[in-house]
Design a protein around this motif. Sequence first.
Motif, PDB file in Angstrom:
ATOM      1  N   GLN A 137       0.819  -1.200   0.000  1.00 21.59           N
ATOM      2  CA  GLN A 137       0.000   0.000   0.000  1.00 21.59           C
ATOM      3  C   GLN A 137       0.860   1.260   0.000  1.00 21.59           C
ATOM      4  OE1 GLN A 137      -3.205   0.144   2.855  1.00 21.59           O
ATOM      5  NE2 GLN A 137      -3.461  -2.075   2.812  1.00 21.59           N
ATOM      6  N   PRO A 159       0.094   4.277 -10.212  1.00 27.00           N
ATOM      7  CA  PRO A 159       0.144   4.727  -8.822  1.00 27.00           C
ATOM      8  C   PRO A 159       1.034   3.792  -8.004  1.00 27.00           C
ATOM      9  CG  PRO A 159      -1.964   3.678  -9.285  1.00 27.00           C
ATOM     10  CD  PRO A 159      -1.249   3.807 -10.603  1.00 27.00           C
ATOM     11  N   ASN A 161       1.528   4.213  -4.562  1.00 30.80           N
ATOM     12  CA  ASN A 161       1.025   4.081  -3.197  1.00 30.80           C
ATOM     13  C   ASN A 161      -0.419   4.535  -3.158  1.00 30.80           C
ATOM     14  OD1 ASN A 161       0.895   7.029  -2.174  1.00 30.80           O
ATOM     15  ND2 ASN A 161       2.979   6.860  -3.034  1.00 30.80           N
ATOM     16  N   MET A 162      -1.134   4.128  -2.111  1.00 33.82           N
ATOM     17  CA  MET A 162      -2.564   4.398  -2.047  1.00 33.82           C
ATOM     18  C   MET A 162      -2.875   5.881  -1.987  1.00 33.82           C
ATOM     19  SD  MET A 162      -4.343   1.381   0.198  1.00 33.82           S
ATOM     20  CE  MET A 162      -5.934   2.104  -0.146  1.00 33.82           C
ATOM     21  N   VAL A 165      -4.293   7.682  -5.044  1.00 33.61           N
ATOM     22  CA  VAL A 165      -5.663   7.482  -5.532  1.00 33.61           C
ATOM     23  C   VAL A 165      -6.711   7.688  -4.455  1.00 33.61           C
ATOM     24  CG1 VAL A 165      -5.025   5.967  -7.430  1.00 33.61           C
ATOM     25  CG2 VAL A 165      -5.465   4.987  -5.188  1.00 33.61           C
ATOM     26  N   GLY A 186      -9.259   9.591  -8.622  1.00 30.30           N
ATOM     27  CA  GLY A 186      -9.934   8.710  -7.676  1.00 30.30           C
ATOM     28  C   GLY A 186     -11.430   8.874  -7.762  1.00 30.30           C
ATOM     29  N   ASP A 207     -11.386  -0.558  -1.114  1.00 30.13           N
ATOM     30  CA  ASP A 207     -10.507   0.523  -1.529  1.00 30.13           C
ATOM     31  C   ASP A 207      -9.171  -0.003  -2.040  1.00 30.13           C
ATOM     32  OD1 ASP A 207     -10.454   3.391  -1.753  1.00 30.13           O
ATOM     33  OD2 ASP A 207      -8.781   3.305  -0.344  1.00 30.13           O
ATOM     34  N   TYR A 210      -9.624  -1.138  -5.500  1.00 31.47           N
ATOM     35  CA  TYR A 210      -9.607  -0.036  -6.446  1.00 31.47           C
ATOM     36  C   TYR A 210      -8.173   0.407  -6.733  1.00 31.47           C
ATOM     37  CZ  TYR A 210     -10.157   4.639  -8.359  1.00 31.47           C
ATOM     38  OH  TYR A 210     -10.070   5.752  -9.155  1.00 31.47           O
ATOM     39  N   PHE A 211      -7.383   0.528  -5.681  1.00 30.20           N
ATOM     40  CA  PHE A 211      -5.981   0.915  -5.832  1.00 30.20           C
ATOM     41  C   PHE A 211      -5.233  -0.069  -6.725  1.00 30.20           C
ATOM     42  CE2 PHE A 211      -1.716   0.134  -3.723  1.00 30.20           C
ATOM     43  CZ  PHE A 211      -1.043   1.110  -4.434  1.00 30.20           C
ATOM     44  N   ARG A 214      -6.121   0.155 -10.342  1.00 28.98           N
ATOM     45  CA  ARG A 214      -5.408   1.235 -11.003  1.00 28.98           C
ATOM     46  C   ARG A 214      -3.959   0.846 -11.298  1.00 28.98           C
ATOM     47  NH1 ARG A 214      -7.014   6.435 -10.165  1.00 28.98           N
ATOM     48  NH2 ARG A 214      -5.177   6.904 -11.449  1.00 28.98           N
TER      49      ARG A 214
END
Length: 386
Positions: A137, A159, A161-162, A165, A186, A207, A210-211, A214
């Motif tokens: 993350q 991306p 790292n979280m 986004v 995001g 979440d 989702y990350f 991406r």
Amino acid sequence: MDLLRRQDLEFLIQRDHPGTQVSLFMPTDRSGNDVPAERIRWRNLLREVESVLARQGVRTPKIAEILAPAWDLHTDGLAWQYTSDGLAMFLGEGWQRSFRVPVEVPTVGAVGDHVVVGPLLPVLTGDRRFLVLALSQQNVRLLEGSLQHIEEVELTGVPTNMREVVEPRPTRADSVPWVAAGPTGGRAGVGIFYGHGAADKDVKKDDVRYFLHRVAEGMHHVVGGRDLPMVLVGLDYLVAIYREVNTYPHVTEQAVRENSDQYSAPQLHAIAWPIVAGIREQETERAAARISDLLGTGLAANDVQAVAAAAGEGRVETLLLAGRPSCWDRLANVTQVVELGASGGHPHCELLDGAAVDTLTQGGRVYAVNGPEVPGGGDIAAILRY
């Protein structure tokens, strides 16, 4: 200088490049500790190419024009500080390409109406090359490695790292909401809370999904079109979710299910390499065994003329080629610059080179192996489609 990719091969092997073309290869020290000696070897190689071109009747201004990028590199002290295991440069009339390659290549040049790529086949075929995707993350990393080395690949459009986004916003001591940052792509306006309860854990998983989705989208543009095995390294839930959203077809079944943040690049290499080595050994052994079984049936061949002809017709399904030592490695011990197609040249190496290129560009598999592993003990063997 760039890293070599499959699309670069497609450009290099185009036969519609006009005029004289020069291929240059030289081993380099990725530590940058041998720069003076390397620049001398490069200069000597260029001087020899100049002599060959002059002997062929190419005029001095044209020679200077073709080799100008190579001489520019010779004087670029900074570029020599950032090399890999090998250097490859291709020069033509009005174009040039140069690459840092993560395999050792011979010191050899070739001059003719086309380029040669044989010394680069260990890279282009994926032989002992692999990817590591370290999932976290906090820090997503992509690394490309070989038997002895690994290096991190710069990620653009991915991306890492979280926070790129989703955006943290503290509220209370036992719960932290994460709100997607709309301007950075995001899900604007969605509040996602991290806390200690089961509901919070479920939302967090959404979440993270989702990350990682991406990340997978970005990776599609970074590694799409390549066929290197990719080893995932990360905590179990990250690996599991990434497999669900991944679109890269060469992720290995085995993964290293540990916190990737605790590993340096060399440590990632150490834990990923056994997985890759096992896969490549199995593939090569199966290919060699199939060729041995099919020799004499008309569906396999190990004569260079027959294999080269079949490859040109798109009939080669799988090709085994002696990659260590390769034909070009042996040739480099005899002459520094090869005149392609010339009387007294080296058509054997050119046939091997052409067979490999034709096989790759027409959807076949190529394995660059140690010479003794080629069925029949020669430089080449192939499984034919028909």
